[in-house]
Each structure stands twice: as C-alpha cells, then as structure tokens.
Design a protein around this motif. Structure first.
Motif, PDB file in Angstrom:
ATOM      1  N   GLN A  77      53.137  29.892 103.041  1.00 20.61           N
ATOM      2  CA  GLN A  77      53.983  28.997 103.658  1.00 20.61           C
ATOM      3  C   GLN A  77      55.432  29.603 103.718  1.00 20.61           C
ATOM      4  OE1 GLN A  77      54.293  25.016 101.580  1.00 20.61           O
ATOM      5  NE2 GLN A  77      52.022  25.080 101.200  1.00 20.61           N
ATOM      6  N   ALA A  78      55.699  30.438 102.872  1.00 14.94           N
ATOM      7  CA  ALA A  78      57.158  30.855 102.933  1.00 14.94           C
ATOM      8  C   ALA A  78      56.876  31.972 104.299  1.00 14.94           C
ATOM      9  CB  ALA A  78      57.399  31.814 101.450  1.00 14.94           C
ATOM     10  N   ALA A  79      55.810  32.708 104.381  1.00 16.54           N
ATOM     11  CA  ALA A  79      55.836  33.681 105.382  1.00 16.54           C
ATOM     12  C   ALA A  79      55.834  32.884 106.703  1.00 16.54           C
ATOM     13  CB  ALA A  79      54.396  34.612 105.421  1.00 16.54           C
ATOM     14  N   ARG A  80      55.208  31.763 106.732  1.00 14.97           N
ATOM     15  CA  ARG A  80      55.133  30.892 108.064  1.00 14.97           C
ATOM     16  C   ARG A  80      56.720  30.429 108.354  1.00 14.97           C
ATOM     17  NH1 ARG A  80      50.201  29.253 106.129  1.00 14.97           N
ATOM     18  NH2 ARG A  80      50.909  27.359 105.199  1.00 14.97           N
ATOM     19  N   ASN A 148      53.434  39.451 102.141  1.00 12.19           N
ATOM     20  CA  ASN A 148      51.835  39.618 102.410  1.00 12.19           C
ATOM     21  C   ASN A 148      51.460  40.961 101.685  1.00 12.19           C
ATOM     22  OD1 ASN A 148      51.527  37.644 104.362  1.00 12.19           O
ATOM     23  ND2 ASN A 148      52.257  38.883 106.112  1.00 12.19           N
ATOM     24  N   GLU A 149      52.452  41.896 101.256  1.00 12.52           N
ATOM     25  CA  GLU A 149      52.023  43.076 100.602  1.00 12.52           C
ATOM     26  C   GLU A 149      52.276  42.882  99.002  1.00 12.52           C
ATOM     27  OE1 GLU A 149      54.074  45.662 104.440  1.00 12.52           O
ATOM     28  OE2 GLU A 149      55.139  45.647 102.439  1.00 12.52           O
ATOM     29  N   ALA A 150      53.188  42.261  98.670  1.00 14.52           N
ATOM     30  CA  ALA A 150      53.755  42.345  97.274  1.00 14.52           C
ATOM     31  C   ALA A 150      52.920  41.129  96.551  1.00 14.52           C
ATOM     32  CB  ALA A 150      55.064  42.139  96.901  1.00 14.52           C
ATOM     33  N   ALA A 151      52.509  41.220  95.361  1.00 17.99           N
ATOM     34  CA  ALA A 151      52.036  39.846  94.696  1.00 17.99           C
ATOM     35  C   ALA A 151      53.126  39.227  94.300  1.00 17.99           C
ATOM     36  CB  ALA A 151      51.289  40.724  93.268  1.00 17.99           C
ATOM     37  N   VAL A 152      52.954  37.779  94.569  1.00 18.51           N
ATOM     38  CA  VAL A 152      54.039  36.737  94.278  1.00 18.51           C
ATOM     39  C   VAL A 152      53.742  35.740  92.941  1.00 18.51           C
ATOM     40  CG1 VAL A 152      54.996  34.774  95.437  1.00 18.51           C
ATOM     41  CG2 VAL A 152      54.457  36.741  96.649  1.00 18.51           C
ATOM     42  N   HIS A 153      54.714  35.731  92.216  1.00 15.35           N
ATOM     43  CA  HIS A 153      54.449  34.786  91.000  1.00 15.35           C
ATOM     44  C   HIS A 153      54.194  33.155  91.505  1.00 15.35           C
ATOM     45  CE1 HIS A 153      54.676  38.243  88.213  1.00 15.35           C
ATOM     46  NE2 HIS A 153      56.040  38.498  88.783  1.00 15.35           N
ATOM     47  N   PRO A 154      53.457  32.508  90.799  1.00 17.42           N
ATOM     48  CA  PRO A 154      53.193  31.096  91.163  1.00 17.42           C
ATOM     49  C   PRO A 154      54.752  30.359  90.976  1.00 17.42           C
ATOM     50  CG  PRO A 154      51.252  31.919  89.936  1.00 17.42           C
ATOM     51  CD  PRO A 154      52.388  32.978  89.946  1.00 17.42           C
ATOM     52  N   SER A 155      54.780  29.491  91.917  1.00 20.92           N
ATOM     53  CA  SER A 155      56.027  28.596  91.481  1.00 20.92           C
ATOM     54  C   SER A 155      55.751  27.112  91.828  1.00 20.92           C
ATOM     55  CB  SER A 155      56.845  28.972  92.573  1.00 20.92           C
ATOM     56  OG  SER A 155      56.626  28.826  93.853  1.00 20.92           O
ATOM     57  N   LEU A 158      57.580  25.432  97.301  1.00 24.75           N
ATOM     58  CA  LEU A 158      58.185  26.349  98.201  1.00 24.75           C
ATOM     59  C   LEU A 158      59.482  26.774  98.209  1.00 24.75           C
ATOM     60  CD1 LEU A 158      57.710  28.312 100.627  1.00 24.75           C
ATOM     61  CD2 LEU A 158      57.922  26.269 102.025  1.00 24.75           C
ATOM     62  N   MET A 159      60.525  25.889  98.036  1.00 22.25           N
ATOM     63  CA  MET A 159      61.677  25.920  97.875  1.00 22.25           C
ATOM     64  C   MET A 159      62.205  26.863  96.487  1.00 22.25           C
ATOM     65  SD  MET A 159      63.638  24.895 100.380  1.00 22.25           S
ATOM     66  CE  MET A 159      65.388  24.523  99.658  1.00 22.25           C
ATOM     67  N   GLU A 160      61.524  26.654  95.616  1.00 25.06           N
ATOM     68  CA  GLU A 160      61.689  27.344  94.279  1.00 25.06           C
ATOM     69  C   GLU A 160      61.398  28.786  94.473  1.00 25.06           C
ATOM     70  OE1 GLU A 160      59.838  27.669  89.670  1.00 25.06           O
ATOM     71  OE2 GLU A 160      59.877  25.695  90.661  1.00 25.06           O
ATOM     72  N   LEU A 161      60.346  28.978  95.357  1.00 26.60           N
ATOM     73  CA  LEU A 161      59.963  30.415  95.609  1.00 26.60           C
ATOM     74  C   LEU A 161      61.001  31.024  96.259  1.00 26.60           C
ATOM     75  CD1 LEU A 161      57.883  32.890  95.711  1.00 26.60           C
ATOM     76  CD2 LEU A 161      56.941  31.653  97.717  1.00 26.60           C
ATOM     77  N   LEU A 162      61.396  30.491  97.221  1.00 31.72           N
ATOM     78  CA  LEU A 162      62.581  31.018  98.292  1.00 31.72           C
ATOM     79  C   LEU A 162      63.702  31.335  97.347  1.00 31.72           C
ATOM     80  CD1 LEU A 162      62.059  28.954 101.373  1.00 31.72           C
ATOM     81  CD2 LEU A 162      61.389  31.275 101.175  1.00 31.72           C
TER      82      LEU A 162
END
Length: 282
Positions: A77-80, A148-155, A158-162
């Motif tokens: 979702q962040a990539a989109r 898309n390349e790096a591993a992303v920790h769960p959150s 979506l806003m928390e991830l950003l």
C-alpha cells in the motif's frame, strides 16, 4: 534641478528594495507561523507537531493504535501511495517546460522595468517548479524501489509505517509536489501579465483563488492524518509540513555526513545570493 534633488539616490533605492523584500518574507513567515501555532484552537509556541520519541533517522515518534489492530505488512500500500505521487509530478514537470521556457516571453530592449522583472521572475519560478517536480519524482521512485527491495517490519497501520520508516521521503515528495504545482499555476499569472495586458488582472485573481483553494484542501488532508483521535499526523497544515521537511532534511544531512546533500544546501544559498545581487544591480 529641484525635482532631481528630490529623487532618491540609487543606493537608497537598492536599500529600499532589500528592506521591502525582507519585510515581505518576514511578514509571511510570521503570519504562517501564527496560523500553524493556533490551529485547532490550541496555542503551540514551538510548532504544531509534537513528537516525543524518534525511531530511525527520518522516522516518527510515539504511536497510538487501537488495541483491535494487528501487525501487518503495509509495504504494498505504501508503494502504491508513492506511485500516486510520481505520475502527477512527472506530468507537471513535462507541462512546466513549454510554458516556462519554450513559450516564455523573451526579454526585449524596449521593455519597461516592471516587464523585465516579471519576465525574469517567470524564468525563476519555472526553474523552481520543474526542480521541485523532478525531486518529487526521485523521492517517490527511490521509495517504491526500497519498499520492494528491502524487508519491511510489520506495523499497525499504513500511516504508522510511513511515519516510522519513510517520513522524510513521504513529506519531501508531498512538499515538492505541492510547491511545484503552485509554481506552475503562478506561471500562468506571469505569462498572462506579459502577453494579455489588462486581462492579466482577472486571470491573476482566478489563479490566486485556485491556489488558496488547493492550499485549503491540502491543509484539511494534512490535519486529518489517519483519521483517528491522537493518531498519526505529520503536521497541521502545509506550512508545518514544509518546516518539518526542512528539519528532517538538515538532520539527515548532518547526522548522515552526506556531502552531496550539504552541497545542495550550498548551491541553494548561492542561488539566493546571486538573486539578491542581480536585483540590486537593476
């Protein structure tokens, strides 16, 4: 002779221009700071975004999430969301080139001082606009690639991830896109002033009305954040986003020892110096 003696000297006129420019920018900064500080009926003397804790460089602060939410992967979702910014920014960058340079009014010897000033300002605003949109494209493209390349920790959201991992790219992408959009709209005013004469006044009023409406829409979107009371929010209006972006960018440059980023600050200051120097030589 008496009339010539009453006219101000060139040095006085130069000092007056510098004072007027400083007064306008200082007044605008004070006004926007006041608007930011009194947003939502709360007086906040140090800005509208309070962050008590910081994660990684460019990350956000303490997050509050409802207990019903669970950790999940929001990288797609962040990539989109970054992709949604990249296409319009590239489109605007392509639109600024013909309006700002190819179809721009040329400087003529018989131009009045005001017309020369507007034409020079037209080229300057066009350069700012296209650079802002290109920077927005770069921010969004690199962010999409890293998501898309790096591993992303769960959150939790979506806003928390950003806010945690991509606050600097996300704010930078939005700020540059909006500033470039405003520059594109301002080009219509300068072009109309030189090309259409008296019709430029209603055109300028229409463009100013559109810009005020766009800023209002952006302010509403910024202040809503993730829509939760006490949730993730990057600022209270567009001006607070710009201040936040500047702070994050300077912190990113100093703590990361990024020479090219420091060089960009140097060239920006140099551009302002040359701009003032050219203005004083008029």
């Amino acid at each position: 002779d008496a009339m010539a003696a009453m006219r101000p000297s060139k040095g006085a006129m130069k000092r007056g221009r510098v004072f007027l420019v400083a007064l306008v920018f200082g007044g605008a900064w004070a006004f926007l700071s006041g608007v930011c500080q009194v947003s939502h009926r709360k007086w906040r003397p140090f800005g509208c975004l309070r962050v008590s804790e910081r994660g990684r460089l460019g990350g956000g602060g303490r997050l509050t999430s409802p207990p019903t939410q669970r950790l999940a992967d929001y990288s797609g979702q962040a990539a989109r969301m970054f992709d949604n910014m990249r296409a319009p920014a590239a489109l605007l960058a392509g639109a600024i080139v013909p309006l700002g340079f190819f179809a721009a009014p040329k400087l003529e010897k018989d131009d009045s001082p005001r017309e020369k000033f507007v034409k020079r300002l037209h080229y300057l605003v066009a350069s700012i606009g296209i650079c802002c949109e290109l920077i927005a494209v770069v921010w969004s493209t690199v962010a999409v690639n890293k998501l898309n390349e790096a591993a992303v920790h769960p959150s939790m959201s979506l806003m928390e991830l950003l806010q945690r991992d991509y606050e600097l790219p996300w704010i930078g992408c939005n700020v540059h896109f909006i500033v470039g959009l405003m520059a594109f709209a301002s080009l219509l005013v300068s072009y109309a002033y030189v090309s259409f004469g008296a019709v430029s006044k209603p055109i300028a009023c229409v463009v100013c009305a559109a810009e005020c409406l766009m800023i209002s829409v952006v302010n509403d979107g910024v202040v809503q954040g993730d829509g939760r009371e006490g949730g993730v929010r990057f600022g209270c209006n567009l001006f607070s986003l710009i201040k936040r972006y500047g702070f994050l960018l300077i912190t990113h440059a100093v703590h990361g020892h990024r020479l090219t980023l420091l060089a960009s600050f140097f060239f920006l200051i140099l551009a302002v110096f040359y701009l003032v120097r050219v203005q004083l030589k008029r």
